[in-house]
Design a protein around this motif. Structure first.
Motif, mmCIF file in Angstrom:
data_model
loop_
_atom_site.group_PDB
_atom_site.id
_atom_site.type_symbol
_atom_site.label_atom_id
_atom_site.label_comp_id
_atom_site.label_asym_id
_atom_site.label_seq_id
_atom_site.Cartn_x
_atom_site.Cartn_y
_atom_site.Cartn_z
ATOM 1 N N UNK A 174 -35.149 25.546 65.426
ATOM 2 C CA UNK A 174 -36.334 26.382 65.631
ATOM 3 C C UNK A 174 -36.269 27.638 64.759
ATOM 4 N N UNK A 175 -37.423 28.209 64.426
ATOM 5 C CA UNK A 175 -37.435 29.450 63.640
ATOM 6 C C UNK A 175 -37.045 30.645 64.507
ATOM 7 N N UNK A 176 -36.627 31.739 63.852
ATOM 8 C CA UNK A 176 -36.313 32.979 64.558
ATOM 9 C C UNK A 176 -37.590 33.489 65.235
ATOM 10 N N UNK A 177 -37.572 33.950 66.495
ATOM 11 C CA UNK A 177 -36.385 34.113 67.348
ATOM 12 C C UNK A 177 -36.147 32.952 68.304
ATOM 13 N N UNK A 178 -36.872 31.838 68.112
ATOM 14 C CA UNK A 178 -36.737 30.740 69.068
ATOM 15 C C UNK A 178 -35.494 29.896 68.856
ATOM 16 N N UNK A 179 -34.638 30.312 67.913
ATOM 17 C CA UNK A 179 -33.323 29.679 67.777
ATOM 18 C C UNK A 179 -32.253 30.533 68.455
ATOM 19 N N UNK A 180 -32.680 31.436 69.322
ATOM 20 C CA UNK A 180 -31.755 32.320 70.039
ATOM 21 C C UNK A 180 -31.715 31.978 71.525
ATOM 22 N N UNK A 181 -30.605 32.315 72.168
ATOM 23 C CA UNK A 181 -30.536 32.206 73.630
ATOM 24 C C UNK A 181 -30.127 33.560 74.190
ATOM 25 N N UNK A 182 -30.753 33.930 75.284
ATOM 26 C CA UNK A 182 -30.473 35.212 75.922
ATOM 27 C C UNK A 182 -29.321 35.063 76.906
ATOM 28 N N UNK A 183 -28.415 36.036 76.880
ATOM 29 C CA UNK A 183 -27.303 36.084 77.826
ATOM 30 C C UNK A 183 -27.683 37.109 78.888
ATOM 31 N N UNK A 184 -27.955 36.637 80.093
ATOM 32 C CA UNK A 184 -28.440 37.511 81.167
ATOM 33 C C UNK A 184 -27.409 37.553 82.290
ATOM 34 N N UNK A 185 -27.012 38.772 82.647
ATOM 35 C CA UNK A 185 -26.029 38.990 83.709
ATOM 36 C C UNK A 185 -26.555 40.089 84.618
ATOM 37 N N UNK A 186 -26.616 39.821 85.916
ATOM 38 C CA UNK A 186 -27.140 40.793 86.875
ATOM 39 C C UNK A 186 -28.536 41.277 86.507
ATOM 40 N N UNK A 187 -29.358 40.367 85.996
ATOM 41 C CA UNK A 187 -30.729 40.730 85.661
ATOM 42 C C UNK A 187 -30.882 41.551 84.403
ATOM 43 N N UNK A 188 -29.794 41.748 83.641
ATOM 44 C CA UNK A 188 -29.832 42.533 82.410
ATOM 45 C C UNK A 188 -29.515 41.657 81.211
ATOM 46 N N UNK A 189 -30.171 41.974 80.100
ATOM 47 C CA UNK A 189 -29.920 41.246 78.860
ATOM 48 C C UNK A 189 -28.698 41.822 78.166
ATOM 49 N N UNK A 190 -27.693 40.987 77.981
ATOM 50 C CA UNK A 190 -26.454 41.394 77.321
ATOM 51 C C UNK A 190 -26.374 40.899 75.890
ATOM 52 N N UNK A 191 -27.235 39.999 75.507
ATOM 53 C CA UNK A 191 -27.193 39.511 74.136
ATOM 54 C C UNK A 191 -28.196 38.406 73.912
ATOM 55 N N UNK A 192 -28.574 38.179 72.642
ATOM 56 C CA UNK A 192 -29.417 37.040 72.292
ATOM 57 C C UNK A 192 -29.020 36.516 70.915
ATOM 58 N N UNK A 193 -27.839 35.878 70.850
ATOM 59 C CA UNK A 193 -27.359 35.329 69.576
ATOM 60 C C UNK A 193 -28.172 34.124 69.129
ATOM 61 N N UNK A 194 -28.217 33.922 67.820
ATOM 62 C CA UNK A 194 -28.906 32.763 67.261
ATOM 63 C C UNK A 194 -27.914 31.636 66.999
ATOM 64 N N UNK A 195 -28.425 30.423 66.922
ATOM 65 C CA UNK A 195 -27.581 29.261 66.645
ATOM 66 C C UNK A 195 -28.191 28.439 65.519
ATOM 67 N N UNK A 196 -27.355 27.727 64.786
ATOM 68 C CA UNK A 196 -27.834 26.859 63.712
ATOM 69 C C UNK A 196 -27.377 25.421 63.905
ATOM 70 N N UNK A 197 -26.625 25.169 64.975
ATOM 71 C CA UNK A 197 -26.185 23.805 65.281
ATOM 72 C C UNK A 197 -25.796 23.749 66.752
ATOM 73 N N UNK A 198 -25.654 22.551 67.269
ATOM 74 C CA UNK A 198 -25.243 22.372 68.656
ATOM 75 C C UNK A 198 -23.818 22.879 68.835
ATOM 76 N N UNK A 199 -23.595 23.688 69.860
ATOM 77 C CA UNK A 199 -22.272 24.259 70.119
ATOM 78 C C UNK A 199 -21.569 23.399 71.157
ATOM 79 N N UNK A 200 -20.635 22.599 70.689
ATOM 80 C CA UNK A 200 -19.969 21.631 71.565
ATOM 81 C C UNK A 200 -18.674 22.156 72.166
ATOM 82 N N UNK A 201 -18.204 23.303 71.716
ATOM 83 C CA UNK A 201 -16.930 23.827 72.205
ATOM 84 C C UNK A 201 -17.026 24.543 73.536
ATOM 85 N N UNK A 202 -18.253 24.820 73.989
ATOM 86 C CA UNK A 202 -18.417 25.495 75.282
ATOM 87 C C UNK A 202 -17.952 26.932 75.283
#
Length: 228
Positions: free
Chosen positions: A173-201
């Motif tokens: 997906x194009x920016x910013x839809x290639x990003x995922x938001x990291x939400x903890x306690x209702x707060x946004x802690x990050x929204x890194x982008x990805x370019x491939x499937x992350x299989x390492x967990x």
């Protein structure tokens, strides 16, 4: 603001990755290209607004990929806790990111303005994300690349499969839809982008700007997330 993705460095790095094939190094370069474009856009915004910063630190928007060092945009880190129970994490697909505060009552997360960066709002699709995830482990430490504090998060085997599917669905997906938001306690802690499937967990929370995540904040966050 001109939202065009055309930029000499951005286009050159993307072309290089397409020619050389998709690997960890390529994903890292693509992340740098996307990061350079974001920084350029925000500096244009600052110029129009008349904001002058004594020292502007580059935003750490680097792609997350297996074998590459992931980056996350940390916003208003929550502190405290101490309930004795690990805090869950939600990993949500980003649907939009606009330079204004979120409308009250919306599903967005507002990133507060600083002296060098404007306020903006990140919207997510909660229905398609991973919610209330209990991580397998979380560890605070310094990056071997730039020495900044970070929290390395590892997911359980079951959640790794879900995370690989989630990131795989975002990668093209194009920016910013290639990003995922990291939400903890209702707060946004990050929204890194990805370019491939992350299989390492695995993913890391390191801060939006160099030095954002202090030793105290990193250890506090790791303590709150770690089930052990």
């Amino acid at each position: 603001m001109n939202d065009s993705t055309e930029h000499p460095l951005h286009d050159a790095l993307h072309a290089h990755v397409r020619e050389s094939g998709s690997d960890a190094a390529g994903a890292y370069l693509v992340g740098l290209a996307d990061g350079a474009l974001r920084v350029a856009r925000r500096r244009q915004w600052l110029a129009r607004a008349g904001v002058v910063a004594a020292a502007v630190v580059a935003t750490a928007w680097v792609a997350v990929a297996d074998g590459a060092t992931p980056r996350a945009h940390v916003v208003q880190p929550a502190t405290g806790g101490g309930t004795g129970k690990a805090v869950p994490v939600s990993l949500l697909p980003v649907t939009s990111s606009v330079e204004r505060a979120c409308t009250q009552g919306s599903d967005g997360y507002t990133v507060q303005a600083t002296a060098a960066h404007p306020e903006f709002c990140v919207h997510t699709d909660r229905a398609k994300g991973m919610t209330d995830v209990r991580v397998a482990s979380a560890k605070a430490g310094k990056s071997t690349i730039d020495g900044t504090w970070q929290v390395e998060v590892t997911l359980s085997p079951a959640d790794r499969t879900r995370f690989a599917a989630l990131t795989g669905s975002l990668a093209a997906a194009p920016v910013p839809r290639n990003e995922f938001a990291i939400v903890i306690d209702g707060k946004l802690w990050g929204n890194p982008s990805v370019t491939s499937s992350l299989t390492g967990g695995r993913f890391e929370i390191v801060g939006a700007y160099i030095g954002d995540l202090s030793s105290a904040t990193a250890h506090d966050l790791a303590h709150r997330l770690n089930p052990g």
